[in-house]
Structures are given as C-alpha cells and as structure tokens.
Design a protein around this motif. Structure first.
Motif, PDB file in Angstrom:
ATOM      1  N   PHE A 116      -3.369  -9.433   5.776  1.00  0.00           N
ATOM      2  CA  PHE A 116      -2.847  -8.794   4.672  1.00  0.00           C
ATOM      3  C   PHE A 116      -3.653  -7.592   4.350  1.00  0.00           C
ATOM      4  O   PHE A 116      -3.359  -6.576   3.935  1.00  0.00           O
ATOM      5  CB  PHE A 116      -2.731  -9.828   3.879  1.00  0.00           C
ATOM      6  CG  PHE A 116      -2.029  -9.367   2.427  1.00  0.00           C
ATOM      7  CD1 PHE A 116      -0.486  -9.193   2.513  1.00  0.00           C
ATOM      8  CD2 PHE A 116      -2.642  -8.996   1.193  1.00  0.00           C
ATOM      9  CE1 PHE A 116      -0.062  -8.794   1.468  1.00  0.00           C
ATOM     10  CE2 PHE A 116      -2.284  -8.598   0.079  1.00  0.00           C
ATOM     11  CZ  PHE A 116      -0.662  -8.400   0.082  1.00  0.00           C
ATOM     12  N   PHE A 117      -5.058  -7.797   3.890  1.00  0.00           N
ATOM     13  CA  PHE A 117      -5.835  -6.742   3.562  1.00  0.00           C
ATOM     14  C   PHE A 117      -5.852  -5.526   4.461  1.00  0.00           C
ATOM     15  O   PHE A 117      -6.087  -4.393   4.106  1.00  0.00           O
ATOM     16  CB  PHE A 117      -7.384  -7.124   3.262  1.00  0.00           C
ATOM     17  CG  PHE A 117      -8.468  -6.268   2.763  1.00  0.00           C
ATOM     18  CD1 PHE A 117      -8.130  -5.997   1.345  1.00  0.00           C
ATOM     19  CD2 PHE A 117      -9.229  -5.647   3.469  1.00  0.00           C
ATOM     20  CE1 PHE A 117      -8.872  -5.079   0.616  1.00  0.00           C
ATOM     21  CE2 PHE A 117      -9.952  -4.776   2.668  1.00  0.00           C
ATOM     22  CZ  PHE A 117     -10.087  -4.660   1.283  1.00  0.00           C
ATOM     23  N   MET A 118      -6.123  -6.141   5.897  1.00  0.00           N
ATOM     24  CA  MET A 118      -5.920  -4.817   6.915  1.00  0.00           C
ATOM     25  C   MET A 118      -4.724  -4.059   6.785  1.00  0.00           C
ATOM     26  O   MET A 118      -4.961  -2.754   6.981  1.00  0.00           O
ATOM     27  CB  MET A 118      -6.229  -5.301   8.241  1.00  0.00           C
ATOM     28  CG  MET A 118      -6.306  -4.530   9.455  1.00  0.00           C
ATOM     29  SD  MET A 118      -6.251  -5.100  11.068  1.00  0.00           S
ATOM     30  CE  MET A 118      -4.860  -5.723  11.283  1.00  0.00           C
ATOM     31  N   TYR A 119      -3.464  -4.716   6.614  1.00  0.00           N
ATOM     32  CA  TYR A 119      -2.692  -3.773   6.303  1.00  0.00           C
ATOM     33  C   TYR A 119      -2.323  -3.059   5.356  1.00  0.00           C
ATOM     34  O   TYR A 119      -1.604  -2.041   5.167  1.00  0.00           O
ATOM     35  CB  TYR A 119      -1.268  -5.015   6.484  1.00  0.00           C
ATOM     36  CG  TYR A 119      -0.770  -5.240   7.903  1.00  0.00           C
ATOM     37  CD1 TYR A 119       0.429  -4.629   8.409  1.00  0.00           C
ATOM     38  CD2 TYR A 119      -1.562  -5.846   8.780  1.00  0.00           C
ATOM     39  CE1 TYR A 119       0.853  -4.831   9.653  1.00  0.00           C
ATOM     40  CE2 TYR A 119      -1.075  -6.223  10.001  1.00  0.00           C
ATOM     41  CZ  TYR A 119       0.060  -5.879  10.464  1.00  0.00           C
ATOM     42  OH  TYR A 119       0.561  -5.981  11.762  1.00  0.00           O
ATOM     43  N   ILE A 120      -2.994  -3.338   4.211  1.00  0.00           N
ATOM     44  CA  ILE A 120      -3.224  -2.550   3.092  1.00  0.00           C
ATOM     45  C   ILE A 120      -3.983  -1.300   3.472  1.00  0.00           C
ATOM     46  O   ILE A 120      -3.515  -0.267   2.977  1.00  0.00           O
ATOM     47  CB  ILE A 120      -3.754  -3.224   1.836  1.00  0.00           C
ATOM     48  CG1 ILE A 120      -2.839  -4.245   1.107  1.00  0.00           C
ATOM     49  CG2 ILE A 120      -4.330  -2.373   0.553  1.00  0.00           C
ATOM     50  CD1 ILE A 120      -3.663  -5.209   0.070  1.00  0.00           C
ATOM     51  N   GLY A 121      -5.020  -1.500   4.000  1.00  0.00           N
ATOM     52  CA  GLY A 121      -5.776  -0.365   4.587  1.00  0.00           C
ATOM     53  C   GLY A 121      -4.887   0.529   5.316  1.00  0.00           C
ATOM     54  O   GLY A 121      -4.821   1.647   5.454  1.00  0.00           O
ATOM     55  N   ASN A 122      -3.799  -0.198   6.507  1.00  0.00           N
ATOM     56  CA  ASN A 122      -3.128   0.600   7.305  1.00  0.00           C
ATOM     57  C   ASN A 122      -2.267   1.372   6.363  1.00  0.00           C
ATOM     58  O   ASN A 122      -1.961   2.586   6.844  1.00  0.00           O
ATOM     59  CB  ASN A 122      -2.472  -0.391   8.189  1.00  0.00           C
ATOM     60  CG  ASN A 122      -3.309  -0.870   9.391  1.00  0.00           C
ATOM     61  OD1 ASN A 122      -4.330  -0.194   9.735  1.00  0.00           O
ATOM     62  ND2 ASN A 122      -2.681  -1.900  10.042  1.00  0.00           N
ATOM     63  N   ALA A 179       0.719  -1.232   0.143  1.00  0.00           N
ATOM     64  CA  ALA A 179      -0.098   0.195  -0.082  1.00  0.00           C
ATOM     65  C   ALA A 179       0.914   1.166  -0.024  1.00  0.00           C
ATOM     66  O   ALA A 179       0.613   2.264  -0.457  1.00  0.00           O
ATOM     67  CB  ALA A 179      -0.730   0.001   1.274  1.00  0.00           C
ATOM     68  N   CYS A 180       1.873   1.129   0.624  1.00  0.00           N
ATOM     69  CA  CYS A 180       2.853   2.395   0.670  1.00  0.00           C
ATOM     70  C   CYS A 180       3.332   2.683  -0.403  1.00  0.00           C
ATOM     71  O   CYS A 180       3.759   3.909  -0.986  1.00  0.00           O
ATOM     72  CB  CYS A 180       4.124   2.165   1.826  1.00  0.00           C
ATOM     73  SG  CYS A 180       3.353   2.230   3.529  1.00  0.00           S
ATOM     74  N   SER A 181       3.577   1.392  -1.217  1.00  0.00           N
ATOM     75  CA  SER A 181       4.426   1.804  -2.590  1.00  0.00           C
ATOM     76  C   SER A 181       3.177   2.393  -3.762  1.00  0.00           C
ATOM     77  O   SER A 181       3.989   2.935  -4.438  1.00  0.00           O
ATOM     78  CB  SER A 181       4.637   0.558  -3.267  1.00  0.00           C
ATOM     79  OG  SER A 181       3.737  -0.525  -3.340  1.00  0.00           O
ATOM     80  N   PHE A 182       2.003   2.460  -3.560  1.00  0.00           N
ATOM     81  CA  PHE A 182       1.306   2.936  -4.684  1.00  0.00           C
ATOM     82  C   PHE A 182       0.356   3.904  -4.097  1.00  0.00           C
ATOM     83  O   PHE A 182      -0.567   4.448  -4.859  1.00  0.00           O
ATOM     84  CB  PHE A 182       0.483   1.723  -5.250  1.00  0.00           C
ATOM     85  CG  PHE A 182      -0.764   1.132  -4.553  1.00  0.00           C
ATOM     86  CD1 PHE A 182      -1.758   1.746  -4.112  1.00  0.00           C
ATOM     87  CD2 PHE A 182      -0.504  -0.349  -3.983  1.00  0.00           C
ATOM     88  CE1 PHE A 182      -2.807   1.114  -3.112  1.00  0.00           C
ATOM     89  CE2 PHE A 182      -1.384  -0.943  -3.093  1.00  0.00           C
ATOM     90  CZ  PHE A 182      -2.523  -0.279  -2.804  1.00  0.00           C
ATOM     91  N   THR A 183       0.181   4.303  -2.839  1.00  0.00           N
ATOM     92  CA  THR A 183      -0.688   5.318  -2.277  1.00  0.00           C
ATOM     93  C   THR A 183      -0.002   6.566  -2.908  1.00  0.00           C
ATOM     94  O   THR A 183      -1.053   7.448  -3.235  1.00  0.00           O
ATOM     95  CB  THR A 183      -0.549   5.565  -0.833  1.00  0.00           C
ATOM     96  OG1 THR A 183      -0.761   4.311  -0.249  1.00  0.00           O
ATOM     97  CG2 THR A 183      -1.742   6.369  -0.238  1.00  0.00           C
ATOM     98  N   GLY A 184       1.361   7.131  -3.103  1.00  0.00           N
ATOM     99  CA  GLY A 184       1.482   8.277  -3.730  1.00  0.00           C
ATOM    100  C   GLY A 184       0.961   8.286  -5.156  1.00  0.00           C
ATOM    101  O   GLY A 184       0.524   9.572  -5.481  1.00  0.00           O
TER     102      GLY A 184
END
Length: 415
Positions: A111-117, A66-71
């Motif tokens: 895994f999905f929750m960590y994407i949200g995090n 998630a961190c890699s594609f949030t930007g």
C-alpha cells in the motif's frame, strides 16, 4: 549575459530530462519485478489467487490516494519537493516490504509502495507536460520508452536476484524488492539540483474540477486510459503466473516471455511515437489497443504454441498511456495539471476494480470448473478466463476510443 543564461537553461533542461527518464526507469522496475515475485509470495505466505487479486486491488487504493492529493502537493509545496518526496517514499517502501512477514504487513508495505507510485506517476506526468511542448506525442512516448526499457529487464533481474545467496541465505523476494526500490535514490539527485517548473511559472491557469466532470470527452479519455492501463499492468502481475501454472514453464522461461513482452513494448514506444503525431492521437488509440486485445485473446485460444502472441501484444498496448498523456497536454494546454490529476485519479479507481476483477474471475472459474479427475484443470480454466479478460479490456479501450473520436470530431477538436 544571454550566453550564460542559455548555458544555464541547457544545463537545467538536461537535469529535467534525467529526472523524467530516470524516474520512468525506476517506475518500470517497481511495477514489473512483481511478476516473478508474486508466485514466491504466494508460496511463502500460503495465498490463493483471490488473495493475490485483493492484494493488487487493495494496494491500488494507495496509488489512487496518492493521485488524488499529488496535485494539491504540487500547488502547496511545488513540483520539486513533490518529486523528491515521491522518490524517497519509493525507496522507503522497499525496506517495509523487506520486513513484511505476514499477508497483513505485506499488504501495508505494498500500500505504501503504491502511494509512492502514484506520487511519482503524477509528478513525472506534470513535469513532462510542462517541458515537452513540441512534438508532444513523440516526446511522451520517448519518456515512457524508459519505463519499457526497465520493464523489459525487470523480470529477469528480479528472478536472478531472488536466487542470489547473501549472508548465508537466499536474497528472496523481500531482499530483491529492497535492492530494486533503492534505485529510486538515483534520480533524486538531479531532482535536488534542478529547477523544476511549477504551475505558476509554466503559465497555467487553474480551472474548476467541475469543468471536467461535465465534459463528455474528458470521461471518454478516462475510460480509454483505464481500460488500456488495466490491460497493460495486468501483464506484469499475471503473465508469469499464467505460464508457470497453465503450461508448466519454469520461472526463468516465464520471466523470459514477460521480458519479451517488454521488448516489444519498449520498441513500440521508441518507434511509434512519431506515428501517433502523424496519424493523430485518437486514431492511434483505436488501432493499437485493438491489436493488443486481439493478440492477448488469440494467445489464450491458440494455446502454448501461440505464446509468442503474449509478447506481441506489447506492441499495441505500449503507446496507449503516453498517447493519452500527449492528448491531455495538447487538448488542455494551460490546464494540464488539473486534467492529468483528474484523469489519472479516475483511472486509479478503475485499476482497483480491474485488479479485483481479474483475481475474482480467475478464482471463480477455477472453483466452478474444478475437476477431481484432472488435477489443476479448474485452475487452468480460471487462468485462461482471467487472461481473456485482460485482452477484452484492451478491446474495450479501442471501442471507447472510437466513441472519443466521434465526440472530438463533433467538437472539431481532433488532435
């Protein structure tokens, strides 16, 4: 007309503060209800310590992803839609955890929750960097104070909710997760109503990623944040487990100590923010992380009588994350989006390795020192070694911050 615009601006700023503060409240709940829940998951699903470490490490990959594609989402969809998406995915992950019945399905739900995090953390960091342009250290610590506030009560609430009888059965860890993560829908409301500043409207200009890849100070900032975050987040996952199995404490007493950690953690973020602005970000990182590391290691060495040091370690580790965010916002003013995304993504890789290392150290030492004559002796040794590693990470944070101080001093860029 100007009066109307001022009222409109003030109203929108209030909504932005509600998103930031409410978002960090939700983030604190999602991260720290796992302390009391992990031993129950372990018992229900028959998991060993290595599987718990793998669960946390593997699912940190979701956070990293998630961190890699949030930007990229911020640039393509705008910060408003990105923020709404993050809150929605957090709430949905609670339902997935509720339906999880095996280690595999639990891993997928986590895994999905960590994407949200990951989505939420980057979105909140970008929003905070764009609206807190004065007294950045103080305001960043204040925003993260709300994370500490929810973290302080999360273990106690989680332990209480798991024992609640509902519809003829115990709510358990599955129902507790579903209820707690549903709180993510509350800060979504001001996010729907507010006008969020995008990168274009904030006057930022994108710079190539290779700029950060070649910057020694940028990599030192990554290391400082990585060691600090590993030490901070590991407490929520391992302290209750440690106290229950090493000292035989009850779930309530262990959760109480975790809450005491977050009392110190929360108070430090409320009080120490102005200190970081006064003495400088890098000096603050050196002093506070060293204090936390010494407290954590000292608590293990002192034994049960020194358990209060586990809580006191929260004072030192609390300012690390917001202070690094303030450092990034000030040092890379005009490019905070790229700087924050790069730093937090690299930190996510270290977090994966850190979670795995703690579980592997705990399980490895347990097996190495297993003694049939002393029931549980190997497990206690493993838990002690794992927690000493947590404290050692805080010390590495301080040591790396010393190198960062030297690097920034040479460049005459100390803040």
């Amino acid at each position: 007309m100007s009066r109307f615009s001022f009222k409109k601006l003030s109203s929108n700023y209030a909504l932005l503060l509600m998103i930031v503060f409410g978002g960090f409240l939700v983030f604190g709940f999602s991260e720290n209800v796992k302390g009391p829940a992990l031993p129950r998951m372990q018992s229900d699903l028959g998991l060993d310590e290595l599987q718990i470490g793998l669960l946390l490490a593997f699912n940190s990959l979701g956070y990293l992803l998630a961190c890699s594609f949030t930007g990229w989402l911020d640039r393509k969809l705008g910060l408003k839609l990105t923020t709404i998406l993050s809150f929605g995915s957090m709430a949905l992950s609670g339902l997935f955890i509720y339906w999880a019945s095996t280690y595999t399905t639990l891993s997928a739900a986590y895994f999905f929750m960590y994407i949200g995090n990951g989505l939420l953390e980057i979105a909140l960091a970008l929003l905070a960097a764009r609206i807190f342009t004065r007294n950045t250290g103080t305001m960043m610590n204040l925003a993260h104070f709300f994370y500490g506030l929810s973290s302080m009560v999360a273990p106690l609430i989680a332990a209480s909710l798991m024992g609640v009888n509902l519809f003829g059965g115990e709510l358990g860890w599955r129902g507790m997760y579903a209820l707690m993560l549903a709180l993510s829908l509350l800060p979504m409301l001001p996010a729907l109503a507010a006008k969020l500043p995008n990168e274009e409207t904030s006057g930022e200009e994108r710079i190539p990623l290779r700029h950060f890849m070649k910057d020694t100070s940028a990599w030192l900032i990554v290391l400082v944040l990585s060691f600090g975050v590993i030490s901070e987040l590991a407490v929520g996952g391992w302290l209750v487990n440690f106290l229950e199995k090493a000292y035989g404490w009850s779930t309530e007493a262990s959760s109480g100590m975790l809450s005491a950690f977050f009392v110190c953690f929360t108070a430090a973020r409320l009080v120490l923010g102005p200190v970081t602005d006064r003495i400088g970000y890098t000096r603050s990182l050196i002093l506070f992380s060293a204090f936390s590391g010494l407290c954590s290691i000292g608590a293990v060495i002192a034994g049960e009588g020194g358990a209060f040091l586990f809580a006191l370690a929260g004072v030192g580790i609390a300012p690390i994350y917001p202070t690094v965010m303030a450092l990034l916002a000030d040092r890379y003013a005009g490019n905070s989006g790229t700087a924050i995304s790069f730093t937090v993504t690299m930190m996510g890789i270290a977090s994966v390795l850190g979670n795995f290392a703690i579980g592997a150290i705990t399980d490895g030492i347990k097996r190495l020192f297993a003694d049939g004559a002393e029931s549980g002796g190997g497990l206690i040794a493993g838990l002690q070694a794992g927690y000493i590693f947590i404290g050692f990470c805080a010390l590495l944070c301080s040591i790396t911050a010393c190198f960062l101080y030297r690097s920034l001093s040479r460049q005459k860029q100390l803040i």
